[in-house]
Enzyme design. Structure first.
Site, PDB file in Angstrom:
ATOM      1  N   LYS A  22      44.597  47.848  33.856  1.00  0.00           N
ATOM      2  CA  LYS A  22      43.371  48.278  34.555  1.00  0.00           C
ATOM      3  C   LYS A  22      43.673  48.629  36.012  1.00  0.00           C
ATOM      4  O   LYS A  22      43.262  49.674  36.509  1.00  0.00           O
ATOM      5  CB  LYS A  22      42.342  47.140  34.509  1.00  0.00           C
ATOM      6  CG  LYS A  22      41.212  47.289  35.513  1.00  0.00           C
ATOM      7  CD  LYS A  22      40.237  46.137  35.475  1.00  0.00           C
ATOM      8  CE  LYS A  22      40.593  44.942  36.308  1.00  0.00           C
ATOM      9  NZ  LYS A  22      40.287  45.010  37.741  1.00  0.00           N
ATOM     10  N   ASN A  23      44.413  47.737  36.684  1.00  0.00           N
ATOM     11  CA  ASN A  23      44.594  47.922  38.125  1.00  0.00           C
ATOM     12  C   ASN A  23      45.584  49.033  38.465  1.00  0.00           C
ATOM     13  O   ASN A  23      45.686  49.449  39.613  1.00  0.00           O
ATOM     14  CB  ASN A  23      44.991  46.600  38.787  1.00  0.00           C
ATOM     15  CG  ASN A  23      43.816  45.632  38.811  1.00  0.00           C
ATOM     16  OD1 ASN A  23      42.678  46.020  38.527  1.00  0.00           O
ATOM     17  ND2 ASN A  23      44.077  44.370  39.123  1.00  0.00           N
ATOM     18  N   CYS A 115      32.028  40.005  47.680  1.00  0.00           N
ATOM     19  CA  CYS A 115      31.883  39.813  46.243  1.00  0.00           C
ATOM     20  C   CYS A 115      32.127  38.358  45.941  1.00  0.00           C
ATOM     21  O   CYS A 115      32.453  37.577  46.826  1.00  0.00           O
ATOM     22  CB  CYS A 115      32.814  40.729  45.462  1.00  0.00           C
ATOM     23  SG  CYS A 115      34.517  40.251  45.600  1.00  0.00           S
ATOM     24  N   ARG A 120      35.573  40.708  51.043  1.00  0.00           N
ATOM     25  CA  ARG A 120      36.699  41.612  50.769  1.00  0.00           C
ATOM     26  C   ARG A 120      36.616  42.849  51.669  1.00  0.00           C
ATOM     27  O   ARG A 120      36.128  43.895  51.265  1.00  0.00           O
ATOM     28  CB  ARG A 120      36.726  41.980  49.283  1.00  0.00           C
ATOM     29  CG  ARG A 120      36.989  40.750  48.424  1.00  0.00           C
ATOM     30  CD  ARG A 120      37.045  41.080  46.970  1.00  0.00           C
ATOM     31  NE  ARG A 120      38.222  41.827  46.596  1.00  0.00           N
ATOM     32  CZ  ARG A 120      38.414  42.317  45.376  1.00  0.00           C
ATOM     33  NH1 ARG A 120      37.519  42.147  44.449  1.00  0.00           N
ATOM     34  NH2 ARG A 120      39.517  42.982  45.109  1.00  0.00           N
ATOM     35  N   ASP A 306      45.303  36.758  40.362  1.00  0.00           N
ATOM     36  CA  ASP A 306      44.541  37.132  39.164  1.00  0.00           C
ATOM     37  C   ASP A 306      44.847  36.238  37.961  1.00  0.00           C
ATOM     38  O   ASP A 306      44.225  36.390  36.904  1.00  0.00           O
ATOM     39  CB  ASP A 306      44.824  38.601  38.794  1.00  0.00           C
ATOM     40  CG  ASP A 306      44.227  39.562  39.802  1.00  0.00           C
ATOM     41  OD1 ASP A 306      43.357  39.140  40.586  1.00  0.00           O
ATOM     42  OD2 ASP A 306      44.638  40.737  39.809  1.00  0.00           O
ATOM     43  N   ARG A 398      34.879  44.023  31.982  1.00  0.00           N
ATOM     44  CA  ARG A 398      35.378  44.886  33.050  1.00  0.00           C
ATOM     45  C   ARG A 398      36.894  44.992  32.995  1.00  0.00           C
ATOM     46  O   ARG A 398      37.464  45.994  33.450  1.00  0.00           O
ATOM     47  CB  ARG A 398      34.994  44.315  34.421  1.00  0.00           C
ATOM     48  CG  ARG A 398      33.520  44.228  34.625  1.00  0.00           C
ATOM     49  CD  ARG A 398      33.226  43.761  35.996  1.00  0.00           C
ATOM     50  NE  ARG A 398      33.873  44.669  36.948  1.00  0.00           N
ATOM     51  CZ  ARG A 398      33.746  44.581  38.260  1.00  0.00           C
ATOM     52  NH1 ARG A 398      33.016  43.639  38.780  1.00  0.00           N
ATOM     53  NH2 ARG A 398      34.349  45.430  39.041  1.00  0.00           N
TER      54      ARG A 398
HETATM   55  N1  EPU Z   1      42.238  42.324  52.832  1.00  0.00           N
HETATM   56  C1  EPU Z   1      41.902  42.474  54.157  1.00  0.00           C
HETATM   57  N2  EPU Z   1      41.643  43.738  54.622  1.00  0.00           N
HETATM   58  C2  EPU Z   1      41.705  44.834  53.839  1.00  0.00           C
HETATM   59  C3  EPU Z   1      42.060  44.679  52.478  1.00  0.00           C
HETATM   60  C4  EPU Z   1      42.325  43.398  52.005  1.00  0.00           C
HETATM   61  O1  EPU Z   1      41.829  41.492  54.897  1.00  0.00           O
HETATM   62  O2  EPU Z   1      41.472  45.944  54.322  1.00  0.00           O
HETATM   63  C5  EPU Z   1      42.537  40.979  52.302  1.00  0.00           C
HETATM   64  C6  EPU Z   1      41.642  40.604  51.128  1.00  0.00           C
HETATM   65  O3  EPU Z   1      40.403  40.079  51.550  1.00  0.00           O
HETATM   66  C7  EPU Z   1      42.506  39.617  50.398  1.00  0.00           C
HETATM   67  C8  EPU Z   1      43.919  40.174  50.578  1.00  0.00           C
HETATM   68  O4  EPU Z   1      43.835  41.013  51.739  1.00  0.00           O
HETATM   69  O5  EPU Z   1      42.437  38.357  51.016  1.00  0.00           O
HETATM   70  C9  EPU Z   1      44.450  40.976  49.415  1.00  0.00           C
HETATM   71  O6  EPU Z   1      43.484  41.910  48.978  1.00  0.00           O
HETATM   72  P1  EPU Z   1      43.889  43.317  48.354  1.00  0.00           P
HETATM   73  O7  EPU Z   1      43.409  44.404  49.235  1.00  0.00           O
HETATM   74  O8  EPU Z   1      45.331  43.322  47.986  1.00  0.00           O
HETATM   75  O9  EPU Z   1      43.001  43.350  47.041  1.00  0.00           O
HETATM   76  P2  EPU Z   1      42.510  44.662  46.334  1.00  0.00           P
HETATM   77  O10 EPU Z   1      43.532  45.710  46.501  1.00  0.00           O
HETATM   78  O11 EPU Z   1      41.124  44.969  46.727  1.00  0.00           O
HETATM   79  C10 EPU Z   1      43.644  44.273  44.028  1.00  0.00           C
HETATM   80  C11 EPU Z   1      43.194  44.052  42.620  1.00  0.00           C
HETATM   81  C12 EPU Z   1      42.585  42.659  42.497  1.00  0.00           C
HETATM   82  C13 EPU Z   1      43.641  41.633  42.916  1.00  0.00           C
HETATM   83  C14 EPU Z   1      44.122  41.933  44.340  1.00  0.00           C
HETATM   84  C15 EPU Z   1      45.227  41.009  44.800  1.00  0.00           C
HETATM   85  C16 EPU Z   1      42.601  46.258  41.861  1.00  0.00           C
HETATM   86  C17 EPU Z   1      41.553  47.186  41.381  1.00  0.00           C
HETATM   87  N3  EPU Z   1      42.213  45.057  42.250  1.00  0.00           N
HETATM   88  O12 EPU Z   1      42.473  44.202  44.830  1.00  0.00           O
HETATM   89  O13 EPU Z   1      42.296  42.497  41.120  1.00  0.00           O
HETATM   90  O14 EPU Z   1      43.090  40.352  42.862  1.00  0.00           O
HETATM   91  O15 EPU Z   1      44.614  43.292  44.404  1.00  0.00           O
HETATM   92  O16 EPU Z   1      46.327  41.094  43.953  1.00  0.00           O
HETATM   93  O17 EPU Z   1      43.770  46.586  41.841  1.00  0.00           O
HETATM   94  C18 EPU Z   1      41.199  41.605  39.253  1.00  0.00           C
HETATM   95  O18 EPU Z   1      41.811  42.430  38.558  1.00  0.00           O
HETATM   96  O19 EPU Z   1      40.553  40.645  38.767  1.00  0.00           O
HETATM   97  C19 EPU Z   1      41.222  41.757  40.709  1.00  0.00           C
HETATM   98  C20 EPU Z   1      40.325  41.193  41.506  1.00  0.00           C
END
Ligand code: EPU
Length: 419
Positions: A22-23, A115, A120, A306, A398
């Site tokens: 998915k990701n 969320c 986030r 995850d 999802r």
């Molecule tokens: N963060 C910031 N600023 C930003 C972006 C992120 O402070 O601009 C923080 C977040 O709050 C968090 C950390 O950095 O504490 C990591 O977040 P990240 O941005 O890596 O998360 P994401 O890219 O939004 C993806 C996956 C998530 C998974 C995370 C971490 C997708 C669609 N989602 O989210 O997947 O938990 O990376 O590995 O790729 C799931 O599949 O259940 C899921 C939540």
């Protein structure tokens, strides 16, 4: 709203096939916005999050076709503003910003709110766009990024909790069409980032270093259509491994990439299970006693956030004291109160769960709060006495393709009720 009834005390055995990630699929589909030519993406899982992404692409003007796991996206003419009604349903919609900015030099999406797994923010994504020369405006709940031209730059994506996966994807997708060289320092190293980079390279992008902390992108004038197969879903695979650890007598996963699961496999070995890997297969079997663990969820290649909730479900019935810390999303412990309703003995101290293993859980009505928490509740139900009723299962749909059918094919007894 469907609910799931999990009849406990069943044993799992056999073989299960893992779906596409998915990701990986979400940003790869968004990347199809970078070219007017058709892109053909295979092994796209059939999930509601994917459906939202395809709807967003259609609303932006793309022609989208889907036939059993193969999606064709042709983005000949696109608009640059994503509709709030769809975007609000999925945080990952934010990854259309990068490709639209790259191609059209502007994009607008609703700002994702907080969320259930915590606040986030997308500050790092926006910092990256600004470094490429874009102006960022936040107005009426929307974020708009625009740039007369994009220029390569050196960008650090290191945040308080490590790097950002979708932020790295977004900046990479904008930078492939920027003038000159972009260096992303503190890039996320997740396999999904590498998969996206490989797709972009197949489209004609020049990218080096994906999978390391430093990604170097040489901008090109335009990209062309490409075909790509999405990598196996390491989190779906990990979830089935934990299910098999909880109540399996030998379960084999096929079409999986063991190399993406090293930290999960190491933890399961440490917890007392026998894990055997082959090229695209993993087999897990009981191996005598189960042992408690000290686990720290951190960015890849460490143990993934995850998989944190699912491991809590396993450790809830593992004799001894386990300590599980989530350093990526310290608030991601909504499953704990539900596991406690099933008889687990877990104490939360900030971003750490202290789990005192109990002998048995008992079935109860529980509420799914987010995708991985709901998976954890299904896994808890597999080992519980009696029936566990998991409500709000749209969360699980999802991110897991037919999890009930797949677990049932291994010997579980899970019913889905339409309510
Ligand atoms: N963060 C910031 N600023 C930003 C972006 C992120 O402070 O601009 C923080 C977040 O709050 C968090 C950390 O950095 O504490 C990591 O977040 P990240 O941005 O890596 O998360 P994401 O890219 O939004 C993806 C996956 C998530 C998974 C995370 C971490 C997708 C669609 N989602 O989210 O997947 O938990 O990376 O590995 O790729 C799931 O599949 O259940 C899921 C939540």
């Amino acid at each position: 709203m469907d609910k799931i009834l999990v009849h406990g005390n069943r044993r799992l055995k056999g073989t299960v096939r893992i779906s596409g990630s998915k990701n990986s699929a979400l940003p790869i589909l968004a990347a199809a916005l970078l070219t007017r030519e058709p892109c053909v993406i295979s092994r796209v899982p059939d999930l509601s999050d994917i459906h939202y992404m395809l709807t967003i692409l259609s609303e932006l003007g793309c022609e989208v076709e889907r036939a059993s796991g193969v999606v064709t996206v042709k983005a000949e003419n696109v608009t640059t503003e994503a509709p709030y009604e769809i975007v609000r349903k999925m945080r990952a919609s934010v990854c259309i910003l990068g490709p639209l900015l790259g191609r059209e030099k502007e994009a607008t999406v609703s700002l994702p709110g907080g969320c259930i797994i915590g606040d986030r923010p997308i500050d790092l994504h926006l910092r990256g766009f600004e470094a490429l020369g874009a102006a960022v405006r936040v107005q009426s709940g929307n974020v708009k990024v625009l740039a007369p031209e994009l220029r390569g730059s050196t960008i650090s994506l290191r945040g308080k909790f490590g790097s950002t996966v979708l932020g790295t994807d977004n900046v990479m997708m904008a930078a492939v069409l920027a003038e000159g060289t972009t260096v992303i320092d503190g890039a996320a190293e997740e396999p999904e980032v590498v998969d996206l980079a490989n797709f972009l390279i197949a489209m004609g992008a020049k990218i080096e270093g994906a999978g390391t902390r430093r990604i170097i992108i040489e901008g090109v004038k335009e990209l062309h259509g490409a075909e790509h197969e999405v990598i196996p879903d390491r989190i779906e695979a990990g979830t089935f491994l934990v299910a098999a650890a909880i109540c399996g007598d030998g379960v084999t996963l096929t079409r999986v990439e063991p190399g993406h699961l090293t930290a999960v496999l190491d933890s399961l070995s440490q917890a007392g299970f026998q894990v055997e890997t082959d090229k695209n297969r993993i087999t897990i079997s009981p191996n005598g006693t189960r042992r408690p663990l000290k686990l720290d969820a951190l960015p890849y290649p460490s143990f993934p956030t995850d998989m944190q909730a699912q491991m809590c479900a396993l450790l809830a019935t593992t004799d001894g004291i386990s300590v599980v810390t989530d350093n990526v999303f310290p608030q991601r412990f909504m499953h704990v109160s539900e596991l406690k309703r099933m008889g687990a003995n877990i104490e939360l101290q900030g971003g750490t769960a202290i789990i005192h293993g109990v002998e048995k859980l008992s079935g109860a009505p529980v509420m799914a709060s987010d995708l991985r928490a709901s998976a954890a509740l299904v896994l808890a139900g597999l080992q519980a006495e009696g029936v566990t009723e998991v409500n709000r299962v749209y969360h699980i749909d999802r991110g897991y393709e037919s999890i009930d059918d797949k677990l049932n094919s291994l010997g579980a007894e899970i019913e889905r009720l339409k309510v």
